[in-house]
Design an enzyme around this catalytic site. Structure first.
Site, short mmCIF file in Angstrom:
data_model
loop_
_atom_site.label_atom_id
_atom_site.label_comp_id
_atom_site.label_asym_id
_atom_site.label_seq_id
_atom_site.Cartn_x
_atom_site.Cartn_y
_atom_site.Cartn_z
N ASP A 112 0.84 -1.20 0.00
CA ASP A 112 0.00 0.00 0.00
C ASP A 112 0.89 1.26 0.00
OD1 ASP A 112 1.11 -0.23 2.48
OD2 ASP A 112 -0.79 -0.49 3.55
N HIS A 435 0.33 -9.14 -3.29
CA HIS A 435 -0.62 -8.09 -2.95
C HIS A 435 0.17 -6.78 -2.87
CE1 HIS A 435 -4.35 -6.59 -0.98
NE2 HIS A 435 -3.50 -5.78 -0.37
N HIS A 440 1.39 -4.58 -9.24
CA HIS A 440 0.26 -5.03 -10.03
C HIS A 440 0.12 -4.15 -11.27
CE1 HIS A 440 -4.27 -5.00 -10.79
NE2 HIS A 440 -3.80 -6.09 -11.33
N ASP A 471 -1.45 -18.41 -4.80
CA ASP A 471 -0.81 -17.23 -5.36
C ASP A 471 -1.88 -16.24 -5.81
OD1 ASP A 471 1.02 -15.53 -6.50
OD2 ASP A 471 1.35 -16.75 -8.29
N GLU A 480 0.97 -10.74 0.60
CA GLU A 480 1.46 -9.36 0.67
C GLU A 480 2.98 -9.38 0.91
OE1 GLU A 480 -0.82 -6.64 3.05
OE2 GLU A 480 0.05 -4.94 1.99
#
Ligand SMILES: *[C@@H]1O[C@H](CO)[C@@H](O)[C@H](O)[C@H]1NC(C)=O
Ligand SMILES: *[C@@H]1O[C@H](CO)[C@@H](O)[C@H](O)[C@H]1NC(C)=O
Ligand SMILES: *[C@@H]1O[C@H](CO)[C@@H](O)[C@H](O)[C@H]1NC(C)=O
Ligand SMILES: *[C@@H]1O[C@H](CO)[C@@H](O)[C@H](O)[C@H]1NC(C)=O
Ligand SMILES: *[C@@H]1O[C@H](CO)[C@@H](O)[C@H](O)[C@H]1NC(C)=O
Ligand SMILES: *[C@@H]1O[C@H](CO)[C@@H](O)[C@H](O)[C@H]1NC(C)=O
Length: 569
Positions: A112, A435, A440, A471, A480
């Protein structure tokens, strides 16, 4: 007789079939191959060439380097021109504006965009500690420059976040920038990070004993690392360390989340006494000033410590090892500390029952702490075992600690039931969907389905207690990545760079993740019961075979007497 044999055959057949079903379901190991092609590594400074168990080992050099690349991908703020992570941009440049400070820079904590001071302080301390023990590992891997840059990116931000004033003046430490509720509604690139990003602090009127002592430890450990490299910077770090430690010692002692409630959902601290000891020990190591050693002993003696896990929250395992190291180094009697350190490490390596155990695949596991991010628990224990091993009281113990650590390293690098190295980007079986919003590369969690950027060197949370792992990007407990997940790993790879004369485990793992068919314990019990029942029936039949055959003969005779004229043909 014929009948008896028929009975036997039937029973045998049923038994055989059941056993076959059982066996195949338990051991079926079809492999699923995937077409994940590793792109050429865009990382400079890695020795090239086939590994083939050569020394120094290029694959371990790759792991040292990739892990540092992962940290580079976590950078916040204005990036330098030598930034290697193409999908990272200058970001969160206005951090601190809400309090009229420049709090830009530092590291994003995980997948994040929130910045947390307390877990980062453990990460920096653990990496600096590993670099002090195994500096040669970074040199062999040609990564010293990247290592120093990694640590400095953290300490430069700690400098911005702390007041550097003494206890007669106003003191503060910023402990978080961002708000998890706002941030976690967003899973996109670093070019559009949601605001507001509030700055949270502890200060003279609302203390944060643990956070202040933790950052003091990070400053002190880093100051030792920079001593021979940049003495001006090293002295600056030491001044910050001393002032922050003095701030940590102001009373009343307070858990930092009580002064900065926004951290609660992410990183609440459970205790501050371990950090008071930890900070004093690192200051003693950086200064040789016995005032700090006495403080460490006093805080240690007046508190009790029992937790096994060594992580961002819990430093007592590290304290035992540091005490033993520092007493030994300074020529004092270290027997009390060695016996504490060995008692601690022995409960880990010989663990049975209780909160901590080993998974069937061999991963050190502590209920609660390992549920999210199991590998951190395992690798933290491995790290302490290796740091302590040279000063163990016997060669046997030393060997045990090393063997334990190597088993956890091997597990992480693919020696596990899924043949999966839990390091991103090193093998076709490596996790591909961490994550991590930036890696991504899409606009929300499911769009696009695939991961666009490879986050080389990131360690994912890890498998569950059954050694299983999926996964899946949304499964943040297992996929994460975070600053603290790589900390012990980073140092362990430096150790392996120096000590390993063989390739990391994954080098000889063929692509393809074994599919493990899951059958519940209930089903297994039912099948075993059925087999037992059939065995009993077979045994009874065998035992009573004479009686059964006689009975059948008699029955046949009666029947034929009743219905057929015997010999009427
Ligand atoms: C070490 O890394 C530097 C870049 O940081 C590179 O120029 C140099 O060729 C590397 N040396 C070796 C032996 O790989
Ligand atoms: C690896 O090393 C062994 C022993 O030195 C050698 O026999 C073998 O040919 C090498 N293999 C490769 C692929 O280089
Ligand atoms: C704290 O700092 C101020 C200003 O730098 C100085 O005047 C004072 O003597 C210092 N006090 C202590 C206890 O170090
Ligand atoms: C500090 O370390 C960096 C990276 O290894 C190196 O380039 C530099 O020359 C060092 N400086 C000193 C004064 O040792
Ligand atoms: C020493 O370090 C401080 C803080 O990083 C910096 O402001 C100062 O310019 C440095 N002094 C020298 C002589 O390099
Ligand atoms: C502290 O003492 C040890 C052992 O005598 C020595 O190796 C180390 O360099 C000293 N550190 C400092 C900062 O003076």
């Amino acid at each position: 007789m014929i009948l008896y044999i028929h009975y036997q055959k039937g029973t045998l057949l049923i038994l055989l079939t059941v056993s076959l079903i059982l066996l195949t379901s338990l051991t079926q190991a079809q492999t699923s191959s995937n077409n994940y092609a590793l792109p050429p590594p865009m990382i400079t400074g890695i020795p090239q060439g086939p590994s083939n168990n050569t020394y120094p080992n290029p694959e371990y050099a790759r792991l040292v380097a990739y892990s540092l690349y992962f940290y580079e991908a976590q950078r916040s703020g204005k990036l330098p021109t030598n930034n290697r992570v193409s999908w990272r941009h200058d970001s969160a440049l206005n951090d601190g504006q809400d309090v009229n400070l420049d709090l830009s820079g530092g590291y994003y904590d995980a997948g994040d965009y929130v910045k947390f001071t307390f877990p980062l302080s453990w990460t920096i301390t653990t990496i600096a500690w590993g670099a002090l023990e195994w500096n040669q590992g970074y040199q062999l891997a040609n990564q010293t420059q990247y290592l120093m840059d990694m640590v400095k990116w953290g300490t430069d931000w700690f400098i911005k976040a702390s007041s550097n004033t003494n206890s007669t003046e106003y003191q503060y430490l910023y402990v978080m920038v961002g708000n998890l509720n706002i941030d976690h509604n967003y899973f996109g690139p670093d070019t559009n990070i949601p605001t507001p990003r509030p700055s949270s602090k502890v200060d003279t009127s609302s203390h944060g004993t643990d956070a202040a002592a933790g950052v003091a430890a990070a400053f002190a450990a880093s100051s030792i690392l920079f001593q021979s490299n940049d003495s001006n910077y090293s002295n600056t770090l030491l001044t910050y360390a001393k002032n922050l430690y003095a701030f940590a010692e102001t009373t009343p002692f307070t858990l930092y989340q009580n002064s900065a409630p926004l951290v609660k959902e992410g990183y609440s601290s459970t205790n501050y006494a371990d950090e008071l000891v930890w900070g004093a020990l690192w200051l003693y190591r950086a200064t040789n000033d016995t005032t700090y050693l006495n403080k460490a002993v006093n805080y240690f003696n007046s508190n009790s410590f029992s937790k096994k896990v060594f992580n961002w929250d819990e430093k007592s395992g590290g304290n035992y090892v540091l005490f033993a190291q520092l007493f030994q180094q300074s020529g004092q009697d270290s027997s009390r500390w060695k016996s504490l350190a060995e008692k601690y490490l022995d409960t880990i390596i010989k663990t049975s029952g209780g909160d901590c155990t080993f998974t069937d695949g061999g991963l050190f596991w502590c209920d609660g702490d390992s549920d999210d991010a199991s590998l951190t628990v395992s690798l933290g224990a491995a790290f302490l075992s290796l740091v302590y091993s040279p000063i163990a009281t016997s060669n046997t113990k030393s060997r045990e600690y090393i063997n334990f650590a190597l088993s956890q390293i091997d597990y992480t690098l693919g020696k596990n039931p899924l043949n999966t190295p839990y390091v991103i980007g090193v093998h076709p079986n490596s996790p591909q969907n961490p994550h991590h919003a930036g890696a991504h590369g899409g606009s929300d969690m499911n769009n696009p389905p695939q991961t666009l950027n490879i986050l080389y060197g990131g360690i994912v949370g890890g498998p569950d207690k059954g050694d299983d792992f999926s996964d899946s990007r949304s499964d943040y407990a297992h996929t994460e990545v975070a600053m603290d997940y790589n900390a012990a790993f980073q140092s362990l790879m430096a150790y392996q760079m120096i000590n390993s004369h063989t390739d990391p485990y994954y080098v000889n793992v063929p692509p393809g993740i074994p599919k493990r068919r899951k059958i519940s314990t209930g089903v297994i019990i039912a099948i075993v019961m059925l087999c037992l029942l059939l065995l009993i029936i077979a045994a009874v039949l065998f035992w009573k075979r004479k009686a059964i055959v006689d009975w059948w003969k008699r029955r046949r005779q009666t029947k034929s007497n009743g219905h057929y004229e015997y010999g009427s043909y």
